[in-house]
Design an enzyme around this catalytic site. Structure first.
Site, short mmCIF file in Angstrom:
data_model
loop_
_atom_site.label_atom_id
_atom_site.label_comp_id
_atom_site.label_asym_id
_atom_site.label_seq_id
_atom_site.Cartn_x
_atom_site.Cartn_y
_atom_site.Cartn_z
N HIS A 75 1.34 5.38 -1.99
CA HIS A 75 0.79 6.40 -2.89
C HIS A 75 1.94 7.07 -3.62
CE1 HIS A 75 -3.26 6.28 -1.00
NE2 HIS A 75 -2.57 5.98 0.08
N ASP B 171 1.61 2.78 3.50
CA ASP B 171 0.70 3.91 3.23
C ASP B 171 1.52 5.18 2.98
OD1 ASP B 171 -1.59 5.31 2.75
OD2 ASP B 171 -2.26 5.39 4.83
N ASP C 200 -9.04 3.82 -2.02
CA ASP C 200 -8.31 4.28 -0.83
C ASP C 200 -8.14 5.80 -0.80
OD1 ASP C 200 -6.66 3.44 1.59
OD2 ASP C 200 -5.34 4.82 0.53
N HIS D 27 0.84 -1.21 0.00
CA HIS D 27 0.00 0.00 0.00
C HIS D 27 0.87 1.24 0.00
CE1 HIS D 27 -3.71 2.03 2.07
NE2 HIS D 27 -2.98 2.95 1.46
N HIS E 276 -4.66 -0.35 6.46
CA HIS E 276 -4.20 0.44 7.61
C HIS E 276 -5.13 0.38 8.83
CE1 HIS E 276 -6.85 3.25 5.50
NE2 HIS E 276 -5.93 3.62 4.62
O1 DOR Z 1 -3.05 9.72 5.27
C1 DOR Z 1 -3.44 9.33 4.19
N1 DOR Z 1 -2.95 9.82 3.03
N2 DOR Z 1 -4.39 8.39 4.16
C2 DOR Z 1 -4.99 8.02 3.01
O2 DOR Z 1 -5.85 7.17 3.07
C3 DOR Z 1 -4.63 8.68 1.72
C4 DOR Z 1 -3.25 9.20 1.78
C5 DOR Z 1 -2.91 10.12 0.62
O3 DOR Z 1 -3.17 9.76 -0.52
O4 DOR Z 1 -2.33 11.18 0.86
#
Ligand code: DOR
Length: 458
Positions: free
Chosen positions: A68, A329, A158, A66, A238
């Site tokens: 980003h 995450d 997500d 997971h 998470h």
């Molecule tokens: O803290 C987070 N940031 N939680 C999420 O679910 C998305 C993520 C983001 O894309 O910045």
């Protein structure tokens, strides 16, 4: 010329084979060829690359279920190239990337685009996760089979939950025969909307709107029941509360296909971090004056950092096997997204380059066993992805030649200027961590070698 790599003399920790012993790993043509333990030596070919790992730990390559990256759409925050470099520097050989990009990953060409970008970059393996709903709008499902055919390894909206239970039921039903998980950002928006931090004493002290634990648990309970109804695989992303952990435990006893991940930040930090007190330290006096570091937006994350009791319960859950994976995450953001009033700041922590060290710091403190940590970064996430991934997260002969090598004792101070990630948003800035990744190998190729331990042809 033979394409071979010998990782020599390290402590091999491979929970998939219950190995924890000194030995050598030989990788040929990108695939694990053999592991030899104890005195039995693996002979390097004359043109092999040799990675001298004496005194270091050698593990199957870490898989991040997971994270980003921000390409396409927000390349100022992260690109595939900067994210993949941050990943290998942090010990990850495979990244499952979330679809909350701009545009969101909801069509086959977008999935193919990301796979192509990762190949061009040539560092970590990148496995895209597609949206559950078109445009992540929560209204219509994507074309699931087309997306799996294009290379999607799971589905998730997500960042946002799927509010409509009927849509979630359909998503689980259609994904079941494709044998890919629905990855659930489990949060009931009617309970969490506008929330900035965990609903508890820190929220009250700072005058911030909170998100109650029940906001996560209500949605987790709903989606576990929908998985039970449909036979689909729900993967809870998470998880952050002891209540969610109990739900997972009980559902498994009933035979529901539910898996769960926890992040390094929810294992290492507690709600007090937004007071400017990372990492988790002494008990805090709720009446103590606020320091200039309070309202630390770098510790603002969704789901929020929780009370110490939850952190302890999650660590115990890992030790007891009630959780399947540790996933980062990783959420890189730019300075303007964080250097602003707390309620306007973006959620997320840039963590690819500190995550493993945060976990190793827990190991050094005696809170977590090393083999448990490795299990949840290797064979654990590979199993969540399903049987097609059984060549990953292991050093069995025939497995992908991905290896992470780390020193569990090295102490270092986090300096976000040194991050390869464009996201410098870490509440750990200036903190000392114990344990550091030394080298990373993907498909038999050394893609990170911090202290020059590789010898011979590269
Ligand atoms: O803290 C987070 N940031 N939680 C999420 O679910 C998305 C993520 C983001 O894309 O910045």
């Amino acid at each position: 010329m033979s394409d071979s790599l010998l990782v020599r003399g390290g402590r091999i920790v491979d929970p998939s084979q219950e190995i924890d012993a000194v030995g050598d790993v030989l990788i040929r043509d990108g695939i694990v060829s053999s592991v030899s333990l104890g005195g039995q030596k693996n002979l390097a070919l004359h043109d092999s690359t040799i990675l001298e790992a004496t005194g270091l730990v050698v593990s199957p390559g870490f898989i991040d279920l997971h994270c980003h990256l921000r390409e396409p759409g927000s390349e100022e925050k992260e690109t595939v190239a900067t994210g993949a470099l941050a990943a290998v520097n942090g010990g990850f050989t495979t990244l499952c990337v979330m679809p909350n990009t701009e545009p969101p990953l909801d069509t086959a060409p977008l999935i193919q685009f990301l796979r192509r970008r990762a190949k061009e970059v040539g560092l970590a393996r990148l496995l895209p996760i597609a949206c559950i709903t078109r445009g992540r709008e929560g209204r219509r499902l994507v074309e699931m089979s087309e997306l799996v055919e294009a290379g999607a390894v799971g589905f998730s909206d997500d960042g946002d939950p799927v509010e409509d239970p009927f849509l979630m039921r359909m998503a689980l039903m259609y994904s079941a025969p494709l044998r890919v998980p629905i990855i659930d950002h489990c949060q009931d928006p009617s309970l969490t909307r506008g929330g900035q931090v965990h609903e508890g004493w820190v929220a009250s002290r700072l005058g911030l709107k909170g998100m109650p634990s029940a906001g996560e648990e209500v949605m987790a309970a709903r989606d576990i029941e929908l998985a039970s109804l449909t036979g689909g695989h729900i993967h809870l992303a998470h998880i952050s509360t002891s209540g969610t952990l109990d739900l997972v435990r009980n559902a498994r006893i009933r035979g529901v296909d539910v898996t769960a991940e926890v992040t390094p930040q929810h294992l290492f930090l507690s709600e007090e971090a937004v007071l400017g007190q990372a990492p988790m330290g002494k008990e805090t006096d709720p009446y103590a004056p606020l320091t200039p570091f309070a309202y630390d937006t770098r510790a603002k994350v969704n789901p929020p950092l929780r009370p110490r009791q939850d952190v302890q319960a999650l660590i115990q859950g890992l030790q007891a096997g009630a959780i399947d994976a540790i996933a980062t995450d990783h959420a890189p953001h730019s300075l303007v997204d964080k250097a602003c009033p707390f309620d306007q700041a973006a959620f997320g922590i840039s963590i690819l380059e500190t995550g493993v060290s945060m976990l190793l710091s827990l190991v050094a403190r005696g809170s977590l066993e090393l083999s448990t940590m490795v299990r949840y970064l290797t064979v654990g996430p590979a199993r969540v992805m399903g049987p097609r991934w059984d060549r990953f997260g292991t050093l069995k002969p025939g497995a992908a030649g991905d290896v992470t090598i780390f020193d569990p004792s090295e102490k270092w101070v986090v300096n976000t200027d040194d991050f390869a990630s464009r996201g410098k948003n870490s509440p750990l800035e200036g903190q000392t961590l114990q344990g550091k990744v030394v080298a990373t190998v993907v498909a038999g190729r050394v893609v990170y070698d911090r202290s020059g331990i590789a010898r011979g042809p590269r």
